[in-house]
Design a protein around this motif. Structure first.
Motif, PDB file in Angstrom:
ATOM      1  N   THR A   1      -7.020   1.895  11.586  1.00 44.41           N
ATOM      2  CA  THR A   1      -8.315   1.455  11.407  1.00 44.41           C
ATOM      3  C   THR A   1      -8.205  -0.237  11.638  1.00 44.41           C
ATOM      4  N   TYR A   2      -7.290  -0.658  10.950  1.00 44.03           N
ATOM      5  CA  TYR A   2      -7.305  -2.303  11.249  1.00 44.03           C
ATOM      6  C   TYR A   2      -6.802  -2.455  12.730  1.00 44.03           C
TER       7      TYR A   2
ATOM      8  N   ASN B   1     -15.531   7.639   7.593  1.00 49.88           N
ATOM      9  CA  ASN B   1     -14.635   7.205   6.275  1.00 49.88           C
ATOM     10  C   ASN B   1     -15.650   7.591   5.159  1.00 49.88           C
TER      11      ASN B   1
ATOM     12  N   GLN C   1       0.821  -5.312   3.560  1.00 51.08           N
ATOM     13  CA  GLN C   1      -0.394  -5.805   4.564  1.00 51.08           C
ATOM     14  C   GLN C   1      -0.888  -7.002   3.631  1.00 51.08           C
TER      15      GLN C   1
ATOM     16  N   SER D   1       0.268   4.467   0.150  1.00 57.72           N
ATOM     17  CA  SER D   1      -0.478   5.482   0.978  1.00 57.72           C
ATOM     18  C   SER D   1       0.104   6.868   0.708  1.00 57.72           C
TER      19      SER D   1
ATOM     20  N   ARG E   1      -3.751   6.095   8.526  1.00 53.98           N
ATOM     21  CA  ARG E   1      -5.197   5.910   8.517  1.00 53.98           C
ATOM     22  C   ARG E   1      -5.290   4.415   8.370  1.00 53.98           C
ATOM     23  N   ASP E   2      -4.995   3.656   7.438  1.00 59.10           N
ATOM     24  CA  ASP E   2      -5.035   2.190   7.272  1.00 59.10           C
ATOM     25  C   ASP E   2      -4.605   1.613   8.481  1.00 59.10           C
TER      26      ASP E   2
ATOM     27  N   ASN F   1       0.797  -1.140   0.042  1.00 61.44           N
ATOM     28  CA  ASN F   1       0.118  -0.008   0.000  1.00 61.44           C
ATOM     29  C   ASN F   1       0.773   1.302   0.085  1.00 61.44           C
TER      30      ASN F   1
ATOM     31  N   TRP G   1     -11.824  -2.150   4.973  1.00 63.00           N
ATOM     32  CA  TRP G   1     -10.802  -2.184   4.002  1.00 63.00           C
ATOM     33  C   TRP G   1     -10.792  -0.562   3.462  1.00 63.00           C
ATOM     34  N   ASP G   2      -9.523  -0.018   3.257  1.00 59.01           N
ATOM     35  CA  ASP G   2      -9.432   1.268   2.196  1.00 59.01           C
ATOM     36  C   ASP G   2      -9.841   2.635   3.154  1.00 59.01           C
ATOM     37  N   PHE G   3      -8.970   3.116   3.957  1.00 57.73           N
ATOM     38  CA  PHE G   3      -9.437   4.137   4.913  1.00 57.73           C
ATOM     39  C   PHE G   3      -8.718   5.410   4.558  1.00 57.73           C
ATOM     40  N   ASN G   4      -8.049   5.699   3.322  1.00 56.21           N
ATOM     41  CA  ASN G   4      -7.293   6.800   3.097  1.00 56.21           C
ATOM     42  C   ASN G   4      -8.224   7.762   3.051  1.00 56.21           C
TER      43      ASN G   4
END
Length: 827
Positions: free
Chosen positions: A138-139, A293, A170, A126, A134-135, A124, A320-323
């Motif tokens: 969140t995870y 998000n 990841q 980023s 951010r990702d 990723n 998934w995917d929190f940019n």
């Protein structure tokens, strides 16, 4: 929203205008693992990817040099671009699939960085998220709440000798026992049991190499949408999923959406809970809302379905995917003034990618909403505490701020530069500003949710409260517990010890009969909105029974009108416990008047004499005396009883009347003068006594039961004086008797004076009764005169039907009830 190609054009143009093209940067060593890709002269593309050499250096010391021998991995890997709009940025994200070094078309599994072994991984970039947190954050939040989300590792990447910057290594969203743990589904799994799972599906936009045959639109529009949201299958992949399997999962999701869109959505049996694992949807919802998000719920939204044998329902996730989360976009939404305010699920976003309608619809079900609010508060008190999450961010920043951040932003000089151009986004003057913005925003967001989470409640959670007015009862007695509820009924409840039930109205009264002192506690309360708050304890003390008795006497049995008469009432406590507040009562008969007592515990009102003792010790007898006088002649039957006591009596009941024969009542009688008048104590509170039951067998309705008796008009007669003899014939059976013949044998010297309707043969006289009904009686009269004393004998000679306990005509001396005899004396 602009298209991915427009974003790429805008970014490249901005970088060129600013003179901020990527700069060469040399990496020699790092505290992060180093990933090295050698394309061996090939060019990386989107699909189908190329097979490259891959090396990973990850020393236990935490110091990794470019010249170190790769110790985490060294071999082959297929590499390709990945993502939708993100692959149009200068810094590319990559997908990696580990391959066999000798048979490069074959994938292999390896446990990289201590993660469970797998072949598919993601690098990723980023690029837009300059905080790099951010990702991972969140995870981390998902993992801490007990849900799977991708494991992550910060690395630095080199491709063909050129430094590429910091990447987040990841796990890819994939079916695996250690990732999305659903049953594998092979193309031949088409039987009714096996076709049910497992699957991974997603709500997403179409990009990359997708198969339009495995995409479908919802049958229902969502608020703010210009088109329905779109579904696609993720597992099995496009090459492996069969048409039958695709039709099954599409049909299942269509049925789920139809149910949620219907009036039965909240039904406990046939509503949403039939299709989804409720807790996973709640945790996924809270994660999307806590991060606000911008793509939440509507893009990269994964769900999975287990095989029916494993539970069979849809689970939400993984995240998934929190940019675009944590306030990355700086425009407030949904009518709010700050980006950390407002509910993301209710913001329509881009109408071509709407939030599916069922996220809002589920919140109309009070059980779901209340459970969601309770879960949020639980997370905030444990793993989602603000300080805990801020500490995680600080730890990641400290890890990256040992040279990696400087190298990355030297390679990609975008600090202070707007790189997201279709909507305004945050731009910090420094990389630390980018990190602090996430921290400040998250703090404000969680505080806002704390203050507003209860607004999601359809109605407050139910409450239940237990109380009682009883504190002590005797053995064998009952007590009442009261349960009061709030919220919508019906309610189900549980009390210790071991009581449970349900109620449709509030309050409700429960009757209990403990045999020993018992503490009752309301431990659980539940209604259609879920588990509520239970409170209240009631202690019922069971007392040992008393054994009280009365004795009543007077100083004389006869008296004159107006003469003083002294009554004495004795109450005895034969139990092992003291009894307090014993009250006695004597209701005087009419014409008997109370004249006084020297005892302070004796009073009289309207000829009702009351006596009270504050304490009667075990084994004690207490005497009460008072005087009365009669105002008229007659016989007086005087009665007294115990009307109350602090302890129940084992063999009697207070104030149950003076006619039940219990030992808590007593009688005495008195005669005044010669009048035959009878005066009796009033007894208004007499407990009805049970009827006297016969111990005789029931009458048979098909049989007669005949008997005969002899009655003489005189037992002693003068010679030849006329007298009569009656033969009384009774039928105590349940059936009528016919042609009943009766016969009497007269002594010698006796004769009939009239023989109407009778037959005479010597000294034998016979007669017939044509019919004798059930429970009836008739008499045959013999007019006689006698010259000598003698004994008359009689019997039933015949009848129809036969008598069950005697035989007609079988003689006079067999003792049966159809015979009789009578001896008369002649003077």
């Amino acid at each position: 929203m602009t298209t991915p190609s427009q974003i790429a054009t805008l970014v490249v143009t901005l970088l060129c205008l600013s003179g901020l093209q990527s700069n060469a940067q040399t990496l020699t060593s790092s505290n992060l693992p180093i990933v090295i890709i050698d394309t061996e002269g090939q060019t990386i593309n989107d699909e189908p990817g190329i097979v490259t050499s891959l090396s990973i250096i990850n020393n236990a010391s935490g110091i990794n040099s470019i010249t170190d021998i790769p110790n985490e991995y060294q071999g082959k890997a297929k590499v390709e671009f990945r993502g939708c709009s993100s692959q149009n940025f200068p810094k590319k994200p990559y997908g990696i699939e580990l391959r066999n070094s000798t048979l490069v078309t074959e994938s292999i599994d390896r446990a990289l960085f201590g993660f469970p072994a797998e072949s598919d991984w993601v690098l990723n970039a980023s690029y837009t998220d300059k905080s790099f947190v951010r990702d991972p954050l969140t995870y981390y939040m998902a993992n801490q709440s007990g849900r799977y989300a991708s494991r992550v590792k910060y690395v630095e990447l080199i491709i063909n000798g050129a430094y590429q910057g910091i990447y987040i290594f990841q796990e890819r969203v994939k079916r695996d026992a250690n990732r999305v743990n659903v049953r594998s589904l092979n193309p031949d799994d088409t039987s009714p049991a096996r076709i049910t799972g497992g699957y991974i599906v997603k709500v997403d936009k179409n990009c990359g190499d997708f198969d339009p045959n495995h995409v479908w639109s919802s049958n229902y529009m969502s608020p703010g949408g210009t088109i329905p949201h779109q579904w696609a299958t993720h597992y099995p992949n496009d090459e492996d999923i069969t048409a039958q399997q695709f039709n099954y999962i599409q049909g299942y999701i269509d049925e789920f959406e139809t149910t949620v869109n219907s009036t039965s959505c909240c039904n406990a049996t046939n509503g949403y809970s039939k299709f989804i694992v409720e807790d996973t949807f709640i945790d996924y919802f809270l994660l999307q809302e806590a991060t606000s998000n911008a793509d939440g719920f509507r893009i990269s939204a994964y769900l999975s379905k287990q095989r029916d044998a494993d539970g069979g329902r849809l689970s939400a996730g993984p995240a998934w995917d929190f940019n675009l989360a944590y306030g990355f976009l700086t425009t407030p939404f949904d009518g709010n003034t700050q980006t950390y305010q407002g509910w993301r699920y209710s913001a329509p976003g881009d109408g071509t990618f709407p939030v599916p309608f069922w996220w809002a619809r589920l919140l109309t079900c009070c059980q779901y909403a209340n459970k969601l609010v309770t879960r949020y508060k639980q997370l905030r008190q444990t793993v989602w505490q603000t300080n805990t999450l801020l500490a995680y961010i600080d730890t990641q920043y400290a890890l990256l701020n040992q040279g990696s951040l400087n190298r990355n932003f030297t390679k990609w000089p975008i600090i202070g530069v707007q790189v997201w151009n279709d909507q305004p986004s945050y731009v910090g003057a420094t990389q630390l500003d980018e990190v602090n913005q996430v921290k400040t925003w998250l703090t404000n967001r969680l505080a806002w949710m704390d203050a507003n989470i209860n607004s999601l409640l359809v109605e407050p959670l139910a409450t239940g409260a237990l109380s009682t007015t009883a504190s002590a009862i005797g053995q064998g007695q009952t007590a009442q517990l009261t349960l009061a509820f709030t919220g919508s009924g019906p309610w189900s409840y549980t009390l210790s010890p071991g009581l449970s039930g349900s109620a449709v109205s509030s309050p409700v009264t429960l009757t209990v009969q403990p045999t020993t002192t018992t503490t009752y506690t309301l431990t659980a309360i539940r209604n259609g909105c879920g588990s509520g708050t239970a409170s209240g304890t009631a202690v019922i003390t069971v007392l040992m029974p008393a054994d009280l008795s009365l004795a009543f006497s007077s100083d004389r049995r006869t008296a004159s009108v107006g003469e003083p008469i002294q009554f004495q009432l004795a109450v005895t406590n034969s139990s092992p416990e003291s009894v307090s507040l014993v009250q006695l009562e004597n209701r005087l008969p009419p014409n008997l008047t109370f004249t006084g007592s020297s005892m302070p515990g004796v009073t009289a009102v309207s000829e009702v004499v009351s006596m009270t003792t504050t304490n009667l010790a075990a084994g004690q007898t207490m005497l009460f005396s008072y005087t009365v006088q009669a105002t008229a002649e007659g016989t007086f039957r005087n009665a007294a009883q115990i009307v109350s006591a602090s302890l129940p009596d084992a063999d009697s009941q207070p104030n149950s009347g003076t006619g039940d024969g219990q030992d808590d009542m007593a009688e005495t009688d008195l005669r005044v003068g010669s009048s035959v008048s009878l005066f009796v104590s009033p007894n208004p509170n007499q407990t009805p006594l049970p009827p006297v039951l016969s111990n005789q067998p029931p009458t048979d309705p098909t049989l007669a039961d005949l008997s005969v008796a002899l009655v003489s008009s005189q037992l002693a007669v003068l010679p030849d004086q006329p007298f009569s003899l009656s033969l009384i014939i009774s039928n105590r059976g349940g059936a009528a008797a016919g042609n009943v013949g009766v016969q009497a044998e007269l002594p010698v010297g006796w004769q009939l004076t009239s023989n109407a309707s009778l037959t005479v043969s010597g000294q034998v006289v016979s007669g017939t009764v044509p019919s004798l009904g059930a429970n009836a009686q008739t008499t045959v009269v013999l007019p006689l005169q006698a010259s000598t004393a003698g004994t008359v004998q009689a019997q039933i000679q015949s009848s129809t039907p036969a008598d069950p306990d005697s035989t007609p005509g079988n003689g006079y001396t067999n003792g049966e009830d159809d015979t009789a005899s009578l001896t008369l004396r002649v003077r």
